[in-house]
Design an enzyme around this catalytic site. Structure first.
Site, PDB file in Angstrom:
ATOM      1  N   ASP A  62      23.499  -8.544  43.124  1.00  0.00           N
ATOM      2  CA  ASP A  62      23.045  -7.977  44.398  1.00  0.00           C
ATOM      3  C   ASP A  62      23.666  -8.720  45.574  1.00  0.00           C
ATOM      4  O   ASP A  62      23.993  -9.906  45.469  1.00  0.00           O
ATOM      5  CB  ASP A  62      21.504  -8.071  44.461  1.00  0.00           C
ATOM      6  N   GLY A  63      23.817  -8.008  46.679  1.00  0.00           N
ATOM      7  CA  GLY A  63      24.260  -8.640  47.922  1.00  0.00           C
ATOM      8  C   GLY A  63      25.700  -8.371  48.308  1.00  0.00           C
ATOM      9  O   GLY A  63      26.205  -8.963  49.267  1.00  0.00           O
ATOM     10  N   ASN A  64      26.371  -7.446  47.607  1.00  0.00           N
ATOM     11  CA  ASN A  64      27.777  -7.150  47.944  1.00  0.00           C
ATOM     12  C   ASN A  64      27.900  -6.627  49.369  1.00  0.00           C
ATOM     13  O   ASN A  64      28.792  -7.042  50.119  1.00  0.00           O
ATOM     14  CB  ASN A  64      28.346  -6.078  46.997  1.00  0.00           C
ATOM     15  N   ARG A 123      25.774  -6.910  51.975  1.00  0.00           N
ATOM     16  CA  ARG A 123      25.438  -7.914  53.014  1.00  0.00           C
ATOM     17  C   ARG A 123      26.540  -8.966  53.141  1.00  0.00           C
ATOM     18  O   ARG A 123      26.855  -9.422  54.231  1.00  0.00           O
ATOM     19  CB  ARG A 123      24.099  -8.596  52.671  1.00  0.00           C
ATOM     20  N   TRP A 124      27.137  -9.325  52.020  1.00  0.00           N
ATOM     21  CA  TRP A 124      28.226 -10.313  52.023  1.00  0.00           C
ATOM     22  C   TRP A 124      29.382  -9.783  52.882  1.00  0.00           C
ATOM     23  O   TRP A 124      29.955 -10.510  53.698  1.00  0.00           O
ATOM     24  CB  TRP A 124      28.686 -10.549  50.590  1.00  0.00           C
ATOM     25  N   ASN A 133      21.346   4.419  42.568  1.00  0.00           N
ATOM     26  CA  ASN A 133      22.610   4.225  43.302  1.00  0.00           C
ATOM     27  C   ASN A 133      23.402   5.527  43.531  1.00  0.00           C
ATOM     28  O   ASN A 133      24.277   5.581  44.392  1.00  0.00           O
ATOM     29  CB  ASN A 133      23.522   3.218  42.593  1.00  0.00           C
ATOM     30  N   ARG A 148      23.805   6.794  47.113  1.00  0.00           N
ATOM     31  CA  ARG A 148      24.693   6.158  48.103  1.00  0.00           C
ATOM     32  C   ARG A 148      25.786   7.149  48.529  1.00  0.00           C
ATOM     33  O   ARG A 148      26.053   8.116  47.815  1.00  0.00           O
ATOM     34  CB  ARG A 148      25.326   4.902  47.501  1.00  0.00           C
ATOM     35  N   ARG A 180      12.839  -9.031  43.357  1.00  0.00           N
ATOM     36  CA  ARG A 180      12.433  -7.745  42.787  1.00  0.00           C
ATOM     37  C   ARG A 180      13.118  -7.551  41.435  1.00  0.00           C
ATOM     38  O   ARG A 180      14.180  -8.099  41.194  1.00  0.00           O
ATOM     39  CB  ARG A 180      12.917  -6.592  43.689  1.00  0.00           C
TER      40      ARG A 180
HETATM   41  C1  FPP Z   1      24.789  -4.652  44.581  1.00  0.00           C
HETATM   42  O1  FPP Z   1      25.162  -4.913  45.905  1.00  0.00           O
HETATM   43  C2  FPP Z   1      25.918  -4.316  43.736  1.00  0.00           C
HETATM   44  C3  FPP Z   1      26.146  -3.097  43.162  1.00  0.00           C
HETATM   45  C4  FPP Z   1      25.241  -1.942  43.359  1.00  0.00           C
HETATM   46  C5  FPP Z   1      27.330  -2.818  42.356  1.00  0.00           C
HETATM   47  C6  FPP Z   1      27.861  -3.898  41.460  1.00  0.00           C
HETATM   48  C7  FPP Z   1      29.208  -3.481  40.992  1.00  0.00           C
HETATM   49  C8  FPP Z   1      30.323  -4.251  40.978  1.00  0.00           C
HETATM   50  C9  FPP Z   1      30.325  -5.662  41.291  1.00  0.00           C
HETATM   51  C10 FPP Z   1      31.682  -3.664  40.658  1.00  0.00           C
HETATM   52  C11 FPP Z   1      31.928  -2.928  39.409  1.00  0.00           C
HETATM   53  C12 FPP Z   1      31.295  -3.432  38.166  1.00  0.00           C
HETATM   54  C13 FPP Z   1      31.919  -3.970  37.070  1.00  0.00           C
HETATM   55  C14 FPP Z   1      31.108  -4.287  35.860  1.00  0.00           C
HETATM   56  C15 FPP Z   1      33.366  -4.275  37.025  1.00  0.00           C
HETATM   57  P1  FPP Z   1      24.626  -3.998  47.077  1.00  0.00           P
HETATM   58  O2  FPP Z   1      25.679  -3.013  47.411  1.00  0.00           O
HETATM   59  O3  FPP Z   1      23.310  -3.400  46.691  1.00  0.00           O
HETATM   60  O4  FPP Z   1      24.458  -5.069  48.221  1.00  0.00           O
HETATM   61  P2  FPP Z   1      23.400  -5.071  49.429  1.00  0.00           P
HETATM   62  O5  FPP Z   1      22.041  -5.180  48.806  1.00  0.00           O
HETATM   63  O6  FPP Z   1      23.785  -6.291  50.191  1.00  0.00           O
HETATM   64  O7  FPP Z   1      23.614  -3.799  50.191  1.00  0.00           O
END
Ligand code: FPP
Length: 256
Positions: A36-38, A40-41, A84, A87, A210
């Site tokens: 989690d956190g992609n 926000r990062w 998801n 999105r 969570r």
């Molecule tokens: C959560 O961050 C991350 C995801 C919903 C996707 C994870 C997928 C990958 C890292 C790439 C593909 C996977 C593989 C196995 C190669 P978020 O977008 O919910 O972050 P946020 O909560 O900060 O908005």
């Protein structure tokens, strides 16, 4: 014995010190991760969300290899939930493109590290190109006897339990074995993870406390570790920290 971590742990690094503290007789057998956190990062850096996902793939790469080299038996990553799908289409398309790129680029690493890949979830929801790439990676790694790498896609814990009940009902109908009770074993037998042990350790990144519909049945007695680190920053050091934290806990399974 300390395993060979290759390029993942440099001599004299903080990782090397952490690695030396790990008790390899008490490793968690099954580690599950809510990445989690992609978004926000990326936002913190003034970049689009997909930049976070792209960097998150590097974290997946490092985490999978670290876990396998440490000797973890099963790693389950929550890559895409049923929720998801809500999105924006461009973000969903990017996530699946990144997954396909990962599968083609990393197949060699999986094979070199004896890792077997197995997707779990409602895989019928996936587009044809992604389904094909997954089938290929699954087939090519099917002979690997080291770590099992489950990647959860179009997954939700409640959907998995509902699917298990549907499968159980089909079985009862087929065998004409009408009964009035269902045991915990009957349900577990029909889960996507049937036959695998439940997670010992569940890691969630980005500080959110969570469970988000992940492995709801399987985490009944799982130790939960939440780190504030956003997923794109998650590296070998953070997995070692989580394992060490787990090793300091006392698991009681309801006993005194
Ligand atoms: C959560 O961050 C991350 C995801 C919903 C996707 C994870 C997928 C990958 C890292 C790439 C593909 C996977 C593989 C196995 C190669 P978020 O977008 O919910 O972050 P946020 O909560 O900060 O908005």
């Amino acid at each position: 014995m300390i395993p060979d971590m290759g390029r993942l742990v440099r001599r004299g690094s903080e990782e090397e010190t952490l690695l030396a503290s790990v008790d390899f007789k008490k490793l968690p057998r099954h580690v599950a991760i809510i990445m989690d956190g992609n978004g926000r990062w990326a936002k913190k850096r003034g970049k689009p969300r997909v930049y976070g996902h792209r960097t998150g793939v590097e974290s997946v790469r490092v985490t999978v290899e670290t876990a396998a080299r440490l000797g973890i038996e099963i790693l389950t990553l929550y890559a895409f939930s049923i929720e998801n799908w809500k999105r924006p289409k461009t973000e969903v398309d990017t996530l699946f493109r990144l997954l396909r790129q990962y599968l083609s680029k990393e197949l060699k690493t999986l094979l070199d590290n004896n890792i077997r890949l197995q997707p779990i979830g409602r895989l019928g929801d996936l587009d044809a190109a992604t389904a094909k790439a997954l089938r290929r990676a699954e087939a090519e790694t099917s002979g690997c006897t080291g770590m099992l790498f489950n990647v959860a896609l179009s997954y939700s814990g409640r959907a998995e339990i509902a699917d298990a009940f549907s499968s159980l009902m089909r079985e009862v109908k087929k065998n004409d074995r009408a009964g009035t009770t269902v045991s915990e074993k009957d349900i577990a037998r029909h889960l996507y993870t049937a036959g695998r042990g439940d997670p010992d350790l569940l890691i969630r990144t980005s500080g959110e406390q969570r469970v988000s519909n992940f492995l709801l049945w399987q985490i009944a007695y799982t130790e939960i570790y939440v780190t504030p680190v956003f997923w794109p920053d998650f590296r070998t050091r953070h997995l070692l920290e989580a394992v060490l934290d787990y090793q300091h806990r006392e698991r009681r399974y309801g006993r005194v």
